[in-house]
Design an enzyme around this catalytic site. Structure first.
Site, PDB file in Angstrom:
ATOM      1  N   GLU A   1      24.782  36.091  37.768  1.00  0.00           N
ATOM      2  CA  GLU A   1      24.862  35.653  39.183  1.00  0.00           C
ATOM      3  C   GLU A   1      23.461  35.398  39.750  1.00  0.00           C
ATOM      4  O   GLU A   1      23.323  34.732  40.768  1.00  0.00           O
ATOM      5  CB  GLU A   1      25.580  36.705  40.024  1.00  0.00           C
ATOM      6  CG  GLU A   1      27.090  36.665  39.917  1.00  0.00           C
ATOM      7  CD  GLU A   1      27.697  35.373  40.464  1.00  0.00           C
ATOM      8  OE1 GLU A   1      27.613  35.137  41.673  1.00  0.00           O
ATOM      9  OE2 GLU A   1      28.264  34.608  39.667  1.00  0.00           O
TER      10      GLU A   1
ATOM     11  N   SER B   1      22.475  40.402  36.051  1.00  0.00           N
ATOM     12  CA  SER B   1      23.662  39.549  36.049  1.00  0.00           C
ATOM     13  C   SER B   1      23.334  38.055  36.043  1.00  0.00           C
ATOM     14  O   SER B   1      22.348  37.613  36.643  1.00  0.00           O
ATOM     15  CB  SER B   1      24.483  39.859  37.313  1.00  0.00           C
ATOM     16  OG  SER B   1      25.408  38.848  37.569  1.00  0.00           O
TER      17      SER B   1
ATOM     18  N   TYR C   1      25.194  39.703  46.704  1.00  0.00           N
ATOM     19  CA  TYR C   1      25.231  40.426  45.423  1.00  0.00           C
ATOM     20  C   TYR C   1      24.154  39.874  44.485  1.00  0.00           C
ATOM     21  O   TYR C   1      23.375  40.642  43.895  1.00  0.00           O
ATOM     22  CB  TYR C   1      26.621  40.292  44.783  1.00  0.00           C
ATOM     23  CG  TYR C   1      26.666  40.765  43.346  1.00  0.00           C
ATOM     24  CD1 TYR C   1      26.761  42.120  43.042  1.00  0.00           C
ATOM     25  CD2 TYR C   1      26.592  39.853  42.283  1.00  0.00           C
ATOM     26  CE1 TYR C   1      26.784  42.562  41.716  1.00  0.00           C
ATOM     27  CE2 TYR C   1      26.616  40.284  40.954  1.00  0.00           C
ATOM     28  CZ  TYR C   1      26.712  41.631  40.683  1.00  0.00           C
ATOM     29  OH  TYR C   1      26.729  42.065  39.370  1.00  0.00           O
TER      30      TYR C   1
HETATM   31  P1  NDP Z   1      32.690  48.003  38.120  1.00  0.00           P
HETATM   32  O1  NDP Z   1      32.805  47.477  39.499  1.00  0.00           O
HETATM   33  O2  NDP Z   1      33.892  48.107  37.254  1.00  0.00           O
HETATM   34  O3  NDP Z   1      32.024  49.466  38.180  1.00  0.00           O
HETATM   35  C1  NDP Z   1      31.039  49.785  39.102  1.00  0.00           C
HETATM   36  C2  NDP Z   1      30.697  51.245  38.982  1.00  0.00           C
HETATM   37  O4  NDP Z   1      29.653  51.567  39.935  1.00  0.00           O
HETATM   38  C3  NDP Z   1      31.852  52.205  39.301  1.00  0.00           C
HETATM   39  O5  NDP Z   1      31.801  53.289  38.404  1.00  0.00           O
HETATM   40  C4  NDP Z   1      31.536  52.666  40.708  1.00  0.00           C
HETATM   41  O6  NDP Z   1      32.046  53.945  41.008  1.00  0.00           O
HETATM   42  C5  NDP Z   1      30.022  52.749  40.632  1.00  0.00           C
HETATM   43  N1  NDP Z   1      29.387  52.801  41.945  1.00  0.00           N
HETATM   44  C6  NDP Z   1      29.534  51.935  42.978  1.00  0.00           C
HETATM   45  N2  NDP Z   1      28.796  52.326  44.028  1.00  0.00           N
HETATM   46  C7  NDP Z   1      28.157  53.470  43.653  1.00  0.00           C
HETATM   47  C8  NDP Z   1      27.275  54.355  44.318  1.00  0.00           C
HETATM   48  N3  NDP Z   1      26.881  54.158  45.578  1.00  0.00           N
HETATM   49  N4  NDP Z   1      26.807  55.432  43.633  1.00  0.00           N
HETATM   50  C9  NDP Z   1      27.214  55.666  42.362  1.00  0.00           C
HETATM   51  N5  NDP Z   1      28.065  54.868  41.688  1.00  0.00           N
HETATM   52  C10 NDP Z   1      28.540  53.780  42.335  1.00  0.00           C
HETATM   53  O7  NDP Z   1      31.557  47.119  37.390  1.00  0.00           O
HETATM   54  P2  NDP Z   1      31.429  46.695  35.838  1.00  0.00           P
HETATM   55  O8  NDP Z   1      31.685  47.862  35.000  1.00  0.00           O
HETATM   56  O9  NDP Z   1      32.176  45.438  35.621  1.00  0.00           O
HETATM   57  O10 NDP Z   1      29.890  46.304  35.771  1.00  0.00           O
HETATM   58  C11 NDP Z   1      28.889  47.259  35.415  1.00  0.00           C
HETATM   59  C12 NDP Z   1      27.533  46.769  35.912  1.00  0.00           C
HETATM   60  O11 NDP Z   1      27.206  45.529  35.316  1.00  0.00           O
HETATM   61  C13 NDP Z   1      27.465  46.534  37.426  1.00  0.00           C
HETATM   62  O12 NDP Z   1      26.149  46.852  37.839  1.00  0.00           O
HETATM   63  C14 NDP Z   1      27.693  45.037  37.557  1.00  0.00           C
HETATM   64  O13 NDP Z   1      27.115  44.549  38.749  1.00  0.00           O
HETATM   65  C15 NDP Z   1      26.973  44.545  36.314  1.00  0.00           C
HETATM   66  N6  NDP Z   1      27.442  43.306  35.737  1.00  0.00           N
HETATM   67  C16 NDP Z   1      28.765  43.185  35.376  1.00  0.00           C
HETATM   68  C17 NDP Z   1      29.203  42.072  34.714  1.00  0.00           C
HETATM   69  C18 NDP Z   1      30.633  41.904  34.329  1.00  0.00           C
HETATM   70  O14 NDP Z   1      31.022  40.780  34.010  1.00  0.00           O
HETATM   71  N7  NDP Z   1      31.445  42.962  34.310  1.00  0.00           N
HETATM   72  C19 NDP Z   1      28.255  40.979  34.361  1.00  0.00           C
HETATM   73  C20 NDP Z   1      26.898  41.227  34.770  1.00  0.00           C
HETATM   74  C21 NDP Z   1      26.517  42.357  35.410  1.00  0.00           C
HETATM   75  P3  NDP Z   1      33.469  54.163  41.795  1.00  0.00           P
HETATM   76  O15 NDP Z   1      34.485  54.265  40.710  1.00  0.00           O
HETATM   77  O16 NDP Z   1      33.216  55.450  42.506  1.00  0.00           O
HETATM   78  O17 NDP Z   1      33.667  52.992  42.687  1.00  0.00           O
HETATM   79  P1  GDR Z   2      32.107  36.626  39.470  1.00  0.00           P
HETATM   80  O1  GDR Z   2      33.585  37.080  39.048  1.00  0.00           O
HETATM   81  O2  GDR Z   2      32.005  36.307  40.901  1.00  0.00           O
HETATM   82  O3  GDR Z   2      31.686  35.591  38.470  1.00  0.00           O
HETATM   83  O4  GDR Z   2      31.293  37.989  39.243  1.00  0.00           O
HETATM   84  P2  GDR Z   2      35.010  36.777  39.691  1.00  0.00           P
HETATM   85  O5  GDR Z   2      35.993  37.032  38.612  1.00  0.00           O
HETATM   86  O6  GDR Z   2      35.199  37.474  40.985  1.00  0.00           O
HETATM   87  O7  GDR Z   2      34.950  35.194  40.020  1.00  0.00           O
HETATM   88  C1  GDR Z   2      34.765  34.205  39.019  1.00  0.00           C
HETATM   89  C2  GDR Z   2      35.022  32.824  39.589  1.00  0.00           C
HETATM   90  O8  GDR Z   2      36.420  32.669  39.856  1.00  0.00           O
HETATM   91  C3  GDR Z   2      36.574  32.034  41.122  1.00  0.00           C
HETATM   92  N1  GDR Z   2      37.891  32.376  41.679  1.00  0.00           N
HETATM   93  C4  GDR Z   2      38.295  33.605  42.034  1.00  0.00           C
HETATM   94  N2  GDR Z   2      37.671  34.797  41.979  1.00  0.00           N
HETATM   95  C5  GDR Z   2      38.362  35.907  42.395  1.00  0.00           C
HETATM   96  N3  GDR Z   2      37.771  37.102  42.305  1.00  0.00           N
HETATM   97  N4  GDR Z   2      39.640  35.808  42.894  1.00  0.00           N
HETATM   98  C6  GDR Z   2      40.297  34.615  42.988  1.00  0.00           C
HETATM   99  O9  GDR Z   2      41.433  34.546  43.434  1.00  0.00           O
HETATM  100  C7  GDR Z   2      39.604  33.454  42.532  1.00  0.00           C
HETATM  101  N5  GDR Z   2      39.931  32.136  42.448  1.00  0.00           N
HETATM  102  C8  GDR Z   2      38.897  31.499  41.937  1.00  0.00           C
HETATM  103  C9  GDR Z   2      35.418  32.574  41.941  1.00  0.00           C
HETATM  104  O10 GDR Z   2      35.181  31.744  43.078  1.00  0.00           O
HETATM  105  C10 GDR Z   2      34.296  32.537  40.912  1.00  0.00           C
HETATM  106  O11 GDR Z   2      33.711  31.267  40.865  1.00  0.00           O
HETATM  107  C11 GDR Z   2      31.511  38.813  38.121  1.00  0.00           C
HETATM  108  C12 GDR Z   2      31.249  40.268  38.570  1.00  0.00           C
HETATM  109  O12 GDR Z   2      31.617  41.136  37.527  1.00  0.00           O
HETATM  110  C13 GDR Z   2      29.770  40.482  38.884  1.00  0.00           C
HETATM  111  O13 GDR Z   2      29.522  41.851  39.132  1.00  0.00           O
HETATM  112  C14 GDR Z   2      28.962  40.021  37.667  1.00  0.00           C
HETATM  113  O14 GDR Z   2      27.582  40.176  37.909  1.00  0.00           O
HETATM  114  C15 GDR Z   2      29.284  38.575  37.328  1.00  0.00           C
HETATM  115  O15 GDR Z   2      30.667  38.466  37.061  1.00  0.00           O
HETATM  116  C16 GDR Z   2      28.511  38.073  36.111  1.00  0.00           C
END
Ligand code: NDP
Ligand code: GDR
Length: 321
Positions: free
Chosen positions: A125, A123, A147
């Site tokens: 992050e 990520s 995280y």
């Molecule tokens: P989500 O939060 O939508 O999905 C997370 C998934 O992980 C769910 O299917 C959840 O299952 C599963 N999970 C959580 N805990 C466990 C566990 N203990 N054992 C097995 N499965 C588990 O995430 P995204 O789809 O958005 O992201 C996918 C991956 O990419 C994640 O690793 C995230 O950190 C990473 N990532 C995401 C980005 C983004 O912008 N979306 C950017 C960069 C990285 P359940 O439904 O049971 O909760």
């Molecule tokens: P992020 O996503 O932390 O970048 O992680 P999120 O959408 O939670 O926050 C993005 C930015 O928005 C600001 N923010 C708020 N965020 C949330 N959630 N709710 C609010 O009300 C709000 N107001 C302002 C946050 O402070 C932050 O700066 C996501 C996740 O998908 C991670 O798992 C992944 O790795 C990274 O993106 C890349």
């Protein structure tokens, strides 16, 4: 027929990756943990085309057995505790799943089926307090949340297993990617859902935290191809995946309100410090040169188009309930 195992299949990315691989003719296995309520909403339309296997990233035994049984050619490790604020309230659990979960998967592959190609969902992050603008594969890391720190462990242990055991293990450093399937706690979906509800008269205010934070937001569907391409290369290596554009939360909100014809958007927004994080990531923007050059990948969906897709989808959904 190729076989792939997706962890996190019930999540945003897992559901899109499953569709993507099914379209390419793969047999898709999805790892899912036991929960008391149904979590398969995002994959309900394809559930009969995939095989769900029960396991948990905190349970080594289940993972090793699954890899031994399935012998997948490709493993997409997308499961994680992925919400940054929850990593502050549950830091140890986040470490267990998001950090140690990766080594458990790698151990399962090393012991159970070392021929499998392994993708780790790293990520942006990990860049946190960014040491360079824009961020590339060479930018030093400085995570700002439990995280981010956990993801950094997952990233380096993937590199380490590649170098130590010659596994085909790669890490995609993905910047934020969104969609109508994004969890409603993340800021983009929180905004698109609220805008739809406000337009329909079902909600009055949208309460946000730090609206000056800037992110490189892309469309999740575009990122699946990049992940897949990484596993089709001859050489295992890591890539930054993002659009190369950055926008503030404020800009996202303004454009989202514009989609429904509301121009006095600021009247609907309230900033509340309870949504601020103990440490913030202020600015992320990807340098995707390497992915463009080697993977021949580039994002297809613009920032405006992404917002349009998300708001219209929420309008449709909210009109029904
Ligand atoms: P989500 O939060 O939508 O999905 C997370 C998934 O992980 C769910 O299917 C959840 O299952 C599963 N999970 C959580 N805990 C466990 C566990 N203990 N054992 C097995 N499965 C588990 O995430 P995204 O789809 O958005 O992201 C996918 C991956 O990419 C994640 O690793 C995230 O950190 C990473 N990532 C995401 C980005 C983004 O912008 N979306 C950017 C960069 C990285 P359940 O439904 O049971 O909760
Ligand atoms: P992020 O996503 O932390 O970048 O992680 P999120 O959408 O939670 O926050 C993005 C930015 O928005 C600001 N923010 C708020 N965020 C949330 N959630 N709710 C609010 O009300 C709000 N107001 C302002 C946050 O402070 C932050 O700066 C996501 C996740 O998908 C991670 O798992 C992944 O790795 C990274 O993106 C890349």
């Amino acid at each position: 027929m190729k076989t792939a195992l997706i962890t996190g299949i019930t999540g945003q990315d897992g559901s899109y990756m499953a569709e993507f691989l099914l379209n390419k003719g793969y047999q898709v296995y999805g790892l899912s943990r036991r929960t008391s309520t149904v979590t398969t909403e995002r994959i309900s339309h394809i559930i009969d085309k995939i095989k769900i296997v029960e396991g948990d990233l905190v349970d080594q035994h289940s993972l090793t057995h699954i890899i031994k049984d399935v012998k997948p050619q490709e493993v997409y490790n997308l499961a994680a505790q992925s919400f940054v604020p929850s990593s502050f309230s549950q830091p140890v659990l986040t470490g267990e799943i998001t950090a140690l979960g990766v080594i458990r998967m790698l151990e399962a592959v090393r012991i159970g089926y070392p021929k499998a190609k392994f993708y780790q969902a790293s990520s942006s992050e990990m860049f946190g307090k960014a040491q360079e603008v824009p961020q590339s594969e060479k930018t030093p890391f400085y995570p700002r949340s439990p995280y981010g720190v956990a993801k950094l462990y997952g990233h380096w242990i993937t590199v380490n297993y590649r170098e130590s055991y010659n596994l085909f293990a790669v890490s995609g450093i993905c910047f934020n990617h969104e969609s109508p399937r994004r969890g409603t706690e993340f800021v983009t979906r929180k905004i698109s859902q609220a805008v739809a509800r406000i337009k329909l008269g079902k909600q009055k205010k949208l309460v946000l935290g730090n609206i000056d934070a800037k992110r490189d937001w892309g469309y999740a569907l575009d990122y699946m191809e990049a992940m897949w391409l990484m596993l089709q290369q001859k050489k295992a290596q890591d890539f930054v995946i993002g659009t190369g554009e950055t926008h503030s939360v404020k800009e996202f909100a303004k454009l989202a309100f514009e989609v429904v014809g509301i121009n006095n958007w600021e009247d609907y927004i309230e900033v509340n410090r309870t949504h601020f994080r103990p440490a913030e990531v202020d600015l992320l923007i990807a340098d995707n040169t390497k992915a463009k050059k080697i993977l021949k990948w580039q994002p297809k969906t613009s920032f405006r188009k992404l917002i349009d897709i998300m708001v219209k989808s929420d309008l449709e959904r909210e009109a029904k309930v």
